[in-house]
Each structure stands twice: as C-alpha cells, then as structure tokens.
Design a protein around this motif. Structure first.
Motif, PDB file in Angstrom:
ATOM      1  N   ALA A 174      44.926  42.161  36.472  1.00  0.00           N
ATOM      2  CA  ALA A 174      43.569  42.682  36.294  1.00  0.00           C
ATOM      3  C   ALA A 174      42.935  42.135  35.017  1.00  0.00           C
ATOM      4  O   ALA A 174      41.770  41.714  35.018  1.00  0.00           O
ATOM      5  CB  ALA A 174      43.595  44.206  36.265  1.00  0.00           C
ATOM      6  N   PHE A 175      43.710  42.106  33.929  1.00  0.00           N
ATOM      7  CA  PHE A 175      43.153  41.653  32.655  1.00  0.00           C
ATOM      8  C   PHE A 175      42.801  40.160  32.708  1.00  0.00           C
ATOM      9  O   PHE A 175      41.696  39.769  32.332  1.00  0.00           O
ATOM     10  CB  PHE A 175      44.147  41.915  31.526  1.00  0.00           C
ATOM     11  CG  PHE A 175      43.612  41.587  30.166  1.00  0.00           C
ATOM     12  CD1 PHE A 175      42.784  42.472  29.496  1.00  0.00           C
ATOM     13  CD2 PHE A 175      43.907  40.375  29.556  1.00  0.00           C
ATOM     14  CE1 PHE A 175      42.267  42.170  28.249  1.00  0.00           C
ATOM     15  CE2 PHE A 175      43.400  40.062  28.302  1.00  0.00           C
ATOM     16  CZ  PHE A 175      42.580  40.963  27.649  1.00  0.00           C
ATOM     17  N   VAL A 176      43.726  39.333  33.172  1.00  0.00           N
ATOM     18  CA  VAL A 176      43.443  37.895  33.257  1.00  0.00           C
ATOM     19  C   VAL A 176      42.340  37.638  34.279  1.00  0.00           C
ATOM     20  O   VAL A 176      41.552  36.691  34.126  1.00  0.00           O
ATOM     21  CB  VAL A 176      44.728  37.124  33.610  1.00  0.00           C
ATOM     22  CG1 VAL A 176      44.444  35.634  33.776  1.00  0.00           C
ATOM     23  CG2 VAL A 176      45.782  37.335  32.533  1.00  0.00           C
ATOM     24  N   GLU A 184      40.341  34.381  42.819  1.00  0.00           N
ATOM     25  CA  GLU A 184      40.909  33.042  42.660  1.00  0.00           C
ATOM     26  C   GLU A 184      42.305  33.113  42.047  1.00  0.00           C
ATOM     27  O   GLU A 184      43.219  32.371  42.440  1.00  0.00           O
ATOM     28  CB  GLU A 184      39.997  32.180  41.782  1.00  0.00           C
ATOM     29  CG  GLU A 184      38.648  31.861  42.399  1.00  0.00           C
ATOM     30  CD  GLU A 184      37.645  32.983  42.227  1.00  0.00           C
ATOM     31  OE1 GLU A 184      38.038  34.032  41.643  1.00  0.00           O
ATOM     32  OE2 GLU A 184      36.502  32.837  42.689  1.00  0.00           O
ATOM     33  N   LEU A 185      42.485  34.031  41.091  1.00  0.00           N
ATOM     34  CA  LEU A 185      43.778  34.159  40.434  1.00  0.00           C
ATOM     35  C   LEU A 185      44.863  34.592  41.412  1.00  0.00           C
ATOM     36  O   LEU A 185      45.954  33.993  41.470  1.00  0.00           O
ATOM     37  CB  LEU A 185      43.684  35.165  39.285  1.00  0.00           C
ATOM     38  CG  LEU A 185      44.980  35.459  38.524  1.00  0.00           C
ATOM     39  CD1 LEU A 185      45.500  34.209  37.843  1.00  0.00           C
ATOM     40  CD2 LEU A 185      44.767  36.581  37.511  1.00  0.00           C
ATOM     41  N   VAL A 186      44.583  35.618  42.213  1.00  0.00           N
ATOM     42  CA  VAL A 186      45.578  36.121  43.160  1.00  0.00           C
ATOM     43  C   VAL A 186      45.907  35.066  44.207  1.00  0.00           C
ATOM     44  O   VAL A 186      47.079  34.822  44.533  1.00  0.00           O
ATOM     45  CB  VAL A 186      45.077  37.421  43.817  1.00  0.00           C
ATOM     46  CG1 VAL A 186      46.022  37.853  44.928  1.00  0.00           C
ATOM     47  CG2 VAL A 186      44.952  38.527  42.776  1.00  0.00           C
ATOM     48  N   PRO A 196      48.533  26.235  34.788  1.00  0.00           N
ATOM     49  CA  PRO A 196      49.618  26.675  33.900  1.00  0.00           C
ATOM     50  C   PRO A 196      49.171  27.697  32.864  1.00  0.00           C
ATOM     51  O   PRO A 196      49.924  28.616  32.543  1.00  0.00           O
ATOM     52  CB  PRO A 196      50.081  25.371  33.247  1.00  0.00           C
ATOM     53  CG  PRO A 196      49.711  24.306  34.224  1.00  0.00           C
ATOM     54  CD  PRO A 196      48.440  24.763  34.855  1.00  0.00           C
ATOM     55  N   VAL A 197      47.942  27.545  32.355  1.00  0.00           N
ATOM     56  CA  VAL A 197      47.477  28.489  31.342  1.00  0.00           C
ATOM     57  C   VAL A 197      47.322  29.888  31.944  1.00  0.00           C
ATOM     58  O   VAL A 197      47.605  30.902  31.282  1.00  0.00           O
ATOM     59  CB  VAL A 197      46.152  28.003  30.719  1.00  0.00           C
ATOM     60  CG1 VAL A 197      45.028  27.985  31.747  1.00  0.00           C
ATOM     61  CG2 VAL A 197      45.755  28.865  29.523  1.00  0.00           C
ATOM     62  N   ALA A 198      46.901  29.966  33.212  1.00  0.00           N
ATOM     63  CA  ALA A 198      46.767  31.273  33.870  1.00  0.00           C
ATOM     64  C   ALA A 198      48.136  31.903  34.078  1.00  0.00           C
ATOM     65  O   ALA A 198      48.320  33.107  33.865  1.00  0.00           O
ATOM     66  CB  ALA A 198      46.037  31.117  35.194  1.00  0.00           C
ATOM     67  N   VAL A 199      49.107  31.100  34.509  1.00  0.00           N
ATOM     68  CA  VAL A 199      50.469  31.615  34.698  1.00  0.00           C
ATOM     69  C   VAL A 199      51.036  32.119  33.376  1.00  0.00           C
ATOM     70  O   VAL A 199      51.681  33.177  33.311  1.00  0.00           O
ATOM     71  CB  VAL A 199      51.367  30.518  35.285  1.00  0.00           C
ATOM     72  CG1 VAL A 199      52.813  31.004  35.387  1.00  0.00           C
ATOM     73  CG2 VAL A 199      50.858  30.087  36.660  1.00  0.00           C
TER      74      VAL A 199
END
Length: 474
Positions: A174-176, A184-186, A196-199
């Motif tokens: 939720a925060f990211v 898009e993140l999910v 990689p930065v999101a992971v």
C-alpha cells in the motif's frame, strides 16, 4: 561499552548517585487484553485510518489513481488536484500546520496522538491482535512461551508469524503503491516484471513493519521517538494526562470484601497490577507521570473494571491535570493554549484560501537578455520574450496569449497560431511584441502578458514585464 548517566537523588538527607542505562534490553511485554471506553476509542480512531491507508490507493478519478506521488514526473496527484515542484511552499505550510496542531493538542490533552493515531501504535495493535488470535490472551501467551516445543506450539507460533508477515507485506504494498501506482505494482510483482527499485522498497518496508510492530514495539516509543523527549516542554500544570490519584489510592494493598480497609490505613488501590499488565509501554502509572506514557487510557479502563468489581468509585486512574489533583480544578483557558489556537486558526484559513484560489495554470515571462534589447523594424519597435506555460491541470488545453499595456498604445503580438499544452507539461514559446515607433513616449513602460485557455477562460495567468524602446526622437 554500556552508556550510563548519573542522577542525584536525596536519601536520608544525603546525596546519592544512581546510574541508569540509556538503553537496555528489556523482558518481553505481555499485554493483557482489556475492554473499556478508551480501548473502544482506539478502535474507532485506528480503524478509519487503516481503511483510508489501504483503500485510497485503489480509488480512481478520471482514469488516474486518486492519490499518486509521481516522483519521476515531479507531480503529486491528490484527488482532483495536481501539485508540482512550484507548490513546495504549500507542503511547508502543511508541515507547519501539523506541527502547531501537535503543539496545541499536546498542551491541552497531552500525548494522545501517540496513544490513538500514531502509526506505530495502530500497527502494533494489529500485530497484538494477531498474537492474541493465535496464542491467546496474556496468561496463555506466557505459558506457551515457557512450555516445551510441541506441534501445538509450532502451529500457533507459525500462524502468528504468517499473519505478521501478511500484514507487513500488505502495508508495504500500500505504501509503495502511493508512489509507484498500486495496480501496476501488484501486476508487475505478480508477473515478476517489477523494477528492482520497487522490489527493494517493498522488501524494505515489509521488513521494517515486521520488526517495528512485531518486536520493537514499546522500544520505538521509549528510545527512538523524539516526541517522547520534548513533549514535557509543552506540558503545564493544567495539561490533561493519565494520572494516578495518590491521595485516594495510597496505601496500597490486597483485601477481601466486607473488611473495613480504611481502618487499616489502606487506600482504594488493591495493588492488582492490572494497570501495568495492560500498558503497551510497560510502565507503572502509579509511579507518577513518565515520558514513556502515551496516554492511551488502557490503564484507566483496567482500573475502572477493578473498581467496579470492588464496588469502589471509578477514577482512581483517570484523565486529569496536576492542578485538578491538587486543587480540584483545571484551568482550560490559558495564554499558551489560546496563542496556539489563534496561530493555528490563522494558518489553516490562509492555507485553505491559498489552495482554494490556486490557479492550475501559471505563466512565466522572460525578456530577451541579448545585446539588442529592442529592434526597430519597418517603423515598429519590437521586444522578444519567452513565455513559459505550466499546465498543472489534469487535462490538456489550447492557450491564447495577449498583451495589455499603456493606454493609447497599439500592441501587436507575433506568436504560434496554436499553443497546445499537455496536462502537467511546461511549454516554452517565444513571442514578439511590437509597438509603432511613432507612439513611443518613454524608453520604458510596463506591459502585462496574459495567458488564458481557449476552452476555459477561467484558467488564466498574467505576468507584468517591461517593454524597452529607444528614446523619443531617435
């Protein structure tokens, strides 16, 4: 090496030196579950915050995530408004308003922010709930930890850890998602296509939430939170906080019904230690006001429940002020509180007015700084400007540029026929403003360059600049 600090205390008329550790590893705190007025308040304040935190990223407005902090594009989309770097002053105002709100609330009712709405408190409550669901209440958890490993113990501990990791992962996503885009993140994580930065940040916040709410808990409030250290500066004799009524409670001692305890010199405190067992920061409120206290009121609920069982009046531990304990009266109208409220009200009104009247289109005009400040062409004096149009609206617009200036002057402007600016785009366009040389009366005068949207005339901005011409007669 262990850090120690000396403190002096009076004992039998002599000065004694006592050493206290700045930080020390403490025994695990087993929090007793209690129901009562203040525990319900914590639920009613924490639950809306959790629902807002987890579900707002999934809201869509005009095809865009309702709240999205797009750092690469340097745009913050907050519901129907988009903010850019030029709105940094609004963020500064908002932080100042939050600080003054904290000062005012702390002066009036103490450290209630920590007890009811602080994220560390809210998330710790979730982790404690998961612990209680899997392992039982306080006494069961103590017995379980002391017992030898068995299949039951393994399943209960594993279930707790699974719930903790699930809550921590949901929190991180939720925060990211507020910065990356939750959908898009999910999807990217599910397809193993996430950047990689999101992971990294999802993993970082998962681990941080797991450690903070699962293991560190009261250590964060005691040793890491700066608010605990400077809150006493905002307290005064009339600040409402959780206090133990020493006059009524002392002397402490256990008792049985039907015995005249007052004749034995005992107060209302039966020394059951429930106020300590329910405390999330593991302090004894009967020792007086302490900086670790987060004013959650759980000790009030615990003490009131014991008083009810003993048929004693409630309020042995209660929200009150030092003045009320001494004199029976609290002064709510105080100069410091009035000053905080007045400044806070003025800032909120000014901030609201600024946001309400904020124009989502801004224009900046730069004069040509070349060697030739003006040019005379076919009897006209020409000045060149660069107009920067910043479209902060959430839609693209076509813009028109016009000039207003000195009365009696005939201005003509040379510019592109169509000025189309995408949403969130900063577009620079050169223009040439001309005035007949025969009309020039002064070498300098002010002009106003106006930029307005063709499809919505209310979206406009204007900028005052200088028009330079040769001296009359030259």
């Amino acid at each position: 090496m262990t850090d120690l600090i000396p403190s002096k205390e009076d004992k039998d008329g002599e000065k004694q030196v006592r050493y206290r550790m700045l930080y020390e590893s403490e025994d695990k705190v087993y929090i007793r579950h209690i129901r009562g007025f203040y525990s319900r308040i914590r639920k009613y304040t924490g639950l809306p915050l959790l629902l807002a935190f987890f579900f707002i990223p999934w809201l869509m407005i005009d095809g865009r995530q309702a709240v999205l902090f797009d750092l690469p594009a340097r745009k913050f989309h907050i519901f129907w408004t988009t903010f850019g770097p030029q709105d940094g002053m609004l963020l500064a105002w908002l932080l100042i308003i939050a600080a003054f709100s904290l000062f005012a609330v702390t002066t009036l009712v103490g450290r209630v922010w920590c007890g009811y709405t602080c994220p560390q408190t809210v998330w710790t409550l979730m982790f404690v709930w998961a612990e209680r669901v899997c392992e039982g209440d306080r006494n069961k958890r103590i017995k379980l930890d002391k017992a030898s490993w068995s299949m039951e113990k393994f399943l209960r501990k594993s279930g707790k850890q699974a719930l903790w990791i699930l809550i921590a992962l949901a929190t991180a996503l939720a925060f990211v998602g507020y910065f990356y885009g939750i959908r898009e993140l999910v999807l990217d994580l599910a397809r193993f296509q996430a950047a990689p930065v999101a992971v990294f940040w999802v993993a970082f916040f998962t681990i941080a939430t797991y450690l903070n709410a699962g293991f560190m808990r009261e250590q964060v409030c005691k040793y890491m939170c700066p608010y605990a250290r400077f809150q006493s500066v905002m307290y005064d004799q009339d600040t409402l906080a959780v206090h133990y009524d020493t006059k009524r409670g002392e002397n402490r001692g256990p008792r049985k019904p039907g015995i005249d305890y007052k004749a034995k010199g005992l107060g209302d405190c039966i020394d059951c230690s429930w106020c300590v067992q329910v405390c999330p920061v593991d302090i004894d409120i009967r020792d007086g006001l302490q900086y670790e206290c987060i004013n959650c009121g759980l000790c009030v609920d615990a003490c009131d429940s014991v008083m009810d069982k003993m048929n004693y009046p409630r309020g042995l531990i209660r929200y009150t002020s030092e003045d009320e304990l001494e004199t029976g009266k609290t002064n709510f109208v105080r100069p410091r509180l009035f000053g905080y409220a007045a400044v806070l009200l003025a800032m909120v009104l000014l901030f609201t007015y600024t946001v309400a009247t904020r124009m989502p289109v801004q224009a900046e005009v730069l004069r040509d700084r070349g060697a030739r400040m003006y040019r005379v062409v076919q009897g006209d004096v020409q000045n060149v400007y660069t107009v920067k149009i910043n479209n902060m609206d959430q839609a693209a617009h076509k813009f028109n540029i016009r000039v207003e200036g000195r009365e009696g002057y005939q201005y003509s402007i040379r510019k592109p026929k169509v000025i189309f600016v995408e949403e969130g785009e900063l577009y620079a366009v050169p223009i040439r403003v001309s005035v007949p040389k025969s009309q020039i009366e002064t070498p300098k005068h002010k002009i106003t360059i106006i930029v307005e949207a063709l499809d919505n005339p209310e979206l406009r901005d204007e900028h005052v600049t200088v028009f330079i011409a040769p001296k009359p007669g030259k």
